[in-house]
Scaffold this motif. Structure first.
Motif, PDB file in Angstrom:
ATOM      1  N   ALA A  28    -103.183 -30.822 -19.889  1.00  0.00           N
ATOM      2  CA  ALA A  28    -104.120 -31.470 -20.454  1.00  0.00           C
ATOM      3  C   ALA A  28    -104.665 -32.771 -20.025  1.00  0.00           C
ATOM      4  O   ALA A  28    -103.782 -33.686 -19.902  1.00  0.00           O
ATOM      5  CB  ALA A  28    -103.784 -31.670 -22.075  1.00  0.00           C
ATOM      6  N   THR A  29    -105.708 -32.956 -19.217  1.00  0.00           N
ATOM      7  CA  THR A  29    -106.094 -33.957 -18.460  1.00  0.00           C
ATOM      8  C   THR A  29    -107.775 -33.927 -18.432  1.00  0.00           C
ATOM      9  O   THR A  29    -108.297 -33.095 -18.397  1.00  0.00           O
ATOM     10  CB  THR A  29    -105.597 -33.851 -16.973  1.00  0.00           C
ATOM     11  OG1 THR A  29    -105.594 -35.022 -16.231  1.00  0.00           O
ATOM     12  CG2 THR A  29    -105.913 -32.594 -16.257  1.00  0.00           C
ATOM     13  N   ALA A  30    -108.010 -35.421 -18.076  1.00  0.00           N
ATOM     14  CA  ALA A  30    -109.454 -35.723 -17.957  1.00  0.00           C
ATOM     15  C   ALA A  30    -109.533 -35.924 -16.464  1.00  0.00           C
ATOM     16  O   ALA A  30    -110.660 -36.177 -15.879  1.00  0.00           O
ATOM     17  CB  ALA A  30    -110.110 -36.835 -18.490  1.00  0.00           C
ATOM     18  N   THR A  31    -108.230 -35.712 -15.457  1.00  0.00           N
ATOM     19  CA  THR A  31    -108.547 -35.901 -13.901  1.00  0.00           C
ATOM     20  C   THR A  31    -107.853 -34.548 -13.322  1.00  0.00           C
ATOM     21  O   THR A  31    -106.984 -34.606 -12.857  1.00  0.00           O
ATOM     22  CB  THR A  31    -107.846 -37.156 -13.691  1.00  0.00           C
ATOM     23  OG1 THR A  31    -106.522 -37.189 -14.189  1.00  0.00           O
ATOM     24  CG2 THR A  31    -108.435 -38.603 -14.331  1.00  0.00           C
ATOM     25  N   PRO A  32    -108.529 -33.456 -13.624  1.00  0.00           N
ATOM     26  CA  PRO A  32    -108.178 -32.367 -12.961  1.00  0.00           C
ATOM     27  C   PRO A  32    -107.898 -32.373 -11.431  1.00  0.00           C
ATOM     28  O   PRO A  32    -107.111 -31.520 -10.774  1.00  0.00           O
ATOM     29  CB  PRO A  32    -109.007 -31.201 -13.396  1.00  0.00           C
ATOM     30  CG  PRO A  32    -110.383 -32.123 -13.642  1.00  0.00           C
ATOM     31  CD  PRO A  32    -109.814 -33.301 -14.223  1.00  0.00           C
ATOM     32  N   GLU A  33    -108.415 -33.462 -10.726  1.00  0.00           N
ATOM     33  CA  GLU A  33    -108.481 -33.519  -9.415  1.00  0.00           C
ATOM     34  C   GLU A  33    -106.851 -33.776  -8.971  1.00  0.00           C
ATOM     35  O   GLU A  33    -106.784 -33.522  -7.800  1.00  0.00           O
ATOM     36  CB  GLU A  33    -109.438 -34.246  -8.774  1.00  0.00           C
ATOM     37  CG  GLU A  33    -109.261 -35.814  -9.150  1.00  0.00           C
ATOM     38  CD  GLU A  33    -109.984 -35.929 -10.743  1.00  0.00           C
ATOM     39  OE1 GLU A  33    -109.776 -37.563 -10.934  1.00  0.00           O
ATOM     40  OE2 GLU A  33    -110.318 -35.515 -11.285  1.00  0.00           O
ATOM     41  N   ARG A  34    -106.205 -34.338  -9.832  1.00  0.00           N
ATOM     42  CA  ARG A  34    -104.922 -34.675  -9.338  1.00  0.00           C
ATOM     43  C   ARG A  34    -103.852 -33.552  -9.583  1.00  0.00           C
ATOM     44  O   ARG A  34    -102.933 -33.860  -8.965  1.00  0.00           O
ATOM     45  CB  ARG A  34    -104.488 -35.882 -10.305  1.00  0.00           C
ATOM     46  CG  ARG A  34    -105.080 -37.079 -10.093  1.00  0.00           C
ATOM     47  CD  ARG A  34    -104.623 -38.190 -11.064  1.00  0.00           C
ATOM     48  NE  ARG A  34    -105.366 -39.437 -11.061  1.00  0.00           N
ATOM     49  CZ  ARG A  34    -104.992 -40.643 -11.652  1.00  0.00           C
ATOM     50  NH1 ARG A  34    -104.250 -40.529 -12.677  1.00  0.00           N
ATOM     51  NH2 ARG A  34    -105.879 -41.786 -11.422  1.00  0.00           N
ATOM     52  N   VAL A  35    -104.397 -32.405  -9.974  1.00  0.00           N
ATOM     53  CA  VAL A  35    -103.450 -31.274 -10.178  1.00  0.00           C
ATOM     54  C   VAL A  35    -103.261 -30.730  -8.697  1.00  0.00           C
ATOM     55  O   VAL A  35    -104.311 -30.452  -8.138  1.00  0.00           O
ATOM     56  CB  VAL A  35    -103.923 -30.193 -11.056  1.00  0.00           C
ATOM     57  CG1 VAL A  35    -103.250 -28.944 -11.045  1.00  0.00           C
ATOM     58  CG2 VAL A  35    -104.039 -30.731 -12.540  1.00  0.00           C
ATOM     59  N   PRO A  36    -101.981 -30.260  -8.327  1.00  0.00           N
ATOM     60  CA  PRO A  36    -101.926 -29.966  -6.931  1.00  0.00           C
ATOM     61  C   PRO A  36    -102.555 -28.590  -6.774  1.00  0.00           C
ATOM     62  O   PRO A  36    -102.727 -27.754  -7.627  1.00  0.00           O
ATOM     63  CB  PRO A  36    -100.439 -29.898  -6.786  1.00  0.00           C
ATOM     64  CG  PRO A  36     -99.832 -30.718  -7.662  1.00  0.00           C
ATOM     65  CD  PRO A  36    -100.960 -30.662  -8.774  1.00  0.00           C
ATOM     66  N   ASP A  37    -103.222 -28.319  -5.545  1.00  0.00           N
ATOM     67  CA  ASP A  37    -103.805 -27.062  -5.283  1.00  0.00           C
ATOM     68  C   ASP A  37    -102.903 -25.940  -5.773  1.00  0.00           C
ATOM     69  O   ASP A  37    -103.709 -24.876  -5.998  1.00  0.00           O
ATOM     70  CB  ASP A  37    -104.259 -27.214  -3.839  1.00  0.00           C
ATOM     71  CG  ASP A  37    -105.135 -28.005  -3.581  1.00  0.00           C
ATOM     72  OD1 ASP A  37    -106.017 -28.672  -4.386  1.00  0.00           O
ATOM     73  OD2 ASP A  37    -105.470 -28.325  -2.128  1.00  0.00           O
ATOM     74  N   TYR A  38    -101.629 -26.059  -5.228  1.00  0.00           N
ATOM     75  CA  TYR A  38    -100.738 -24.543  -5.430  1.00  0.00           C
ATOM     76  C   TYR A  38    -100.720 -24.327  -6.898  1.00  0.00           C
ATOM     77  O   TYR A  38    -100.306 -23.200  -7.112  1.00  0.00           O
ATOM     78  CB  TYR A  38     -99.733 -24.853  -4.695  1.00  0.00           C
ATOM     79  CG  TYR A  38     -98.738 -25.968  -5.513  1.00  0.00           C
ATOM     80  CD1 TYR A  38     -97.687 -25.590  -6.775  1.00  0.00           C
ATOM     81  CD2 TYR A  38     -98.305 -27.251  -5.155  1.00  0.00           C
ATOM     82  CE1 TYR A  38     -96.971 -26.588  -7.356  1.00  0.00           C
ATOM     83  CE2 TYR A  38     -97.814 -28.192  -5.765  1.00  0.00           C
ATOM     84  CZ  TYR A  38     -96.923 -27.841  -6.991  1.00  0.00           C
ATOM     85  OH  TYR A  38     -96.254 -28.685  -7.601  1.00  0.00           O
ATOM     86  N   ALA A  39    -100.947 -25.187  -7.849  1.00  0.00           N
ATOM     87  CA  ALA A  39    -100.716 -25.011  -9.219  1.00  0.00           C
ATOM     88  C   ALA A  39    -102.065 -24.257 -10.024  1.00  0.00           C
ATOM     89  O   ALA A  39    -101.912 -23.817 -10.745  1.00  0.00           O
ATOM     90  CB  ALA A  39    -100.751 -26.112 -10.080  1.00  0.00           C
ATOM     91  N   TRP A  40    -103.187 -24.447  -9.100  1.00  0.00           N
ATOM     92  CA  TRP A  40    -104.520 -23.703  -9.865  1.00  0.00           C
ATOM     93  C   TRP A  40    -104.492 -22.332 -10.036  1.00  0.00           C
ATOM     94  O   TRP A  40    -104.569 -21.544 -11.044  1.00  0.00           O
ATOM     95  CB  TRP A  40    -105.530 -24.303  -9.071  1.00  0.00           C
ATOM     96  CG  TRP A  40    -105.985 -25.577  -9.704  1.00  0.00           C
ATOM     97  CD1 TRP A  40    -105.876 -26.876  -8.781  1.00  0.00           C
ATOM     98  CD2 TRP A  40    -106.458 -26.189 -10.894  1.00  0.00           C
ATOM     99  NE1 TRP A  40    -106.354 -27.740  -9.167  1.00  0.00           N
ATOM    100  CE2 TRP A  40    -106.663 -27.601 -10.698  1.00  0.00           C
ATOM    101  CE3 TRP A  40    -106.641 -25.518 -12.075  1.00  0.00           C
ATOM    102  CZ2 TRP A  40    -107.056 -28.284 -11.760  1.00  0.00           C
ATOM    103  CZ3 TRP A  40    -106.985 -26.396 -13.282  1.00  0.00           C
ATOM    104  CH2 TRP A  40    -107.268 -27.642 -13.029  1.00  0.00           C
ATOM    105  N   PRO A  41    -103.806 -21.407  -8.885  1.00  0.00           N
ATOM    106  CA  PRO A  41    -103.766 -19.984  -9.099  1.00  0.00           C
ATOM    107  C   PRO A  41    -102.942 -19.518 -10.213  1.00  0.00           C
ATOM    108  O   PRO A  41    -102.784 -18.397 -10.708  1.00  0.00           O
ATOM    109  CB  PRO A  41    -103.239 -19.285  -7.589  1.00  0.00           C
ATOM    110  CG  PRO A  41    -103.754 -20.670  -6.873  1.00  0.00           C
ATOM    111  CD  PRO A  41    -103.656 -21.793  -7.944  1.00  0.00           C
TER     112      PRO A  41
END
Length: 391
Positions: free
Chosen positions: A46-59
């Motif tokens: 739950a975030t308004a700054t999704p760009e901070r989520v590490p790339d490996y987590a998105w899949p």
């Protein structure tokens, strides 16, 4: 026959929303759980700054809310109070692990809840009023409804049991770990590069952490200022960390002491620079009055830097005899300890060796292993309860 992998969804909101210990805990634990053969890990945010989520987590992102912290907190607490469940958002998951002080409301899916500290109870003056009100209202509900609680230190476990009145068998101590990247940096060029980037000079005393009241930086600044009046003391004090809440007094104290370039506030330092920053320090100072665990001094020890820390809260448990432990309110003791460390190379070498050995005991692999074992115990207990209800 191999056990079936547990489908666990882990809260990565603190990874995106903070640069403090909560975010570091969630990210390191989640990353190491991905390597576990017994856990099929996914994430939610739950975030308004999704760009901070590490790339490996998105899949492996199971679900997300594009909300800021205040809206998310208010929604979750309201859902608990009126009996709304988020089960549909976690369909297909065996267990949800909430890694910060926020428990999503679920009915059929068991939850594990990590509590890092209960400082809002013991020191409400260190919190902003809105944050304190939320934690006061919500944490007892979250602690009661979680199926199991992880405390990041035995100190925190005892605080949770006594202050939140949680049954002892429900609270499990699982220490945090040190990432393998934290190791001594010996390359002179790399050390010089980091010093130049942040405008530092040798020798320096280092503090790493968010600037907020519990960190007790006023004491460190005053002790350092006293040493600066001594002709043989030539160190610089480096404070690395973002501005937290109620930090104005720290900067006011630094200004009143007229330390000039002897004291450098360098802001948040990215992870890739931290090992060299730690390694280049002659002394690491951590006067925090209330740490739920105390990861930065452990990282400093892993980089071969001698540590002086407060003999308070979880720090004796984490640091042991591998650092100098000092009363958190005794300014004279801090002056004497820092003076001694600055002058005594053999003491620094001895503490550096002890610190390296101590830090090896704390690994994220072990944290992930013990966390995975707790997941399985919780899911198996859930299955037994369902079987008892529906024989």
């Amino acid at each position: 026959m191999a056990e079936e992998r547990l489908r666990v969804c882990i809260d990565y909101s603190p990874v995106a929303n903070t640069r403090t210990g909560l975010g570091r805990y969630a990210e390191a634990l989640g990353r190491h759980l991905l390597d576990r053969p017994d856990v099929d890990a996914s994430f939610f945010v739950a975030t308004a700054t999704p760009e901070r989520v590490p790339d490996y987590a998105w899949p492996r992102m199971h679900t997300r809310w594009a909300w800021g912290t205040r809206r998310w907190r208010a929604t979750v607490l309201a859902a608990h109070l009126v009996g709304v469940s988020f089960d549909r958002r976690f369909a297909g998951v065996d267990l949800v692990h909430c890694t910060e002080h926020l428990l999503v409301p679920l009915r059929r899916i068991p939850t594990v809840f990590t509590i890092h500290d209960v400082v809002y109870v013991t020191h409400p003056e260190w919190h902003l009023p809105w944050n304190h009100r939320f934690l006061r209202a919500a944490m007892p509900i979250f602690a009661r409804r979680a199926r199991a609680i992880i405390a990041v230190s035995e100190f925190t476990r005892q605080e949770v049991i006594s202050l939140l009145r949680v049954p002892p068998e429900k609270v499990h101590t699982v220490h945090e770990g040190v990432d393998p990247r934290f190791r001594p940096v010996r390359d002179p060029a790399r050390l010089a590069e980091v010093r130049q980037r942040y405008g530092l000079r040798e020798p320096y005393i280092l503090f790493v952490g968010a600037i907020e009241p519990r960190k007790n930086l006023g004491l460190l600044l005053r002790a350092f200022a006293a040493l600066c009046r001594e002709p043989d003391f030539r160190h610089q004090l480096v404070i690395a960390g973002g501005r937290g809440w109620l930090c104005e007094d720290v900067f006011a104290t630094a200004g009143q002491l007229n330390l000039g370039d002897r004291c450098r506030f360098i802001g948040h330092v990215p992870d890739e620079d931290l090992p060299a920053l730690y390694s280049g320090a002659e002394i690491y100072a951590w006067p925090e009055r209330y740490a739920g665990f105390g990861l930065p001094p452990l990282e400093a020890m892993a980089c071969g830097t001698p540590v002086a820390a407060a003999a308070a809260a979880s720090l004796p448990e984490v640091i042991g005899d591998a650092g100098l432990l000092l009363p958190p309110e005794d300014e004279r003791a801090w002056v004497e300890a820092l003076r001694r460390l600055a002058a005594d190379a053999s003491l620094r070498q001895r503490l550096a060796a002890l610190g390296l050995e101590r830090a090896r005991r704390f690994t994220w692999e072990e944290t992930a292993r013990r966390t995975g074992e707790l997941y399985r115990a919780v899911v198996e207990e859930q299955s037994r309860r369902r079987g008892a209800r529906h024989p």
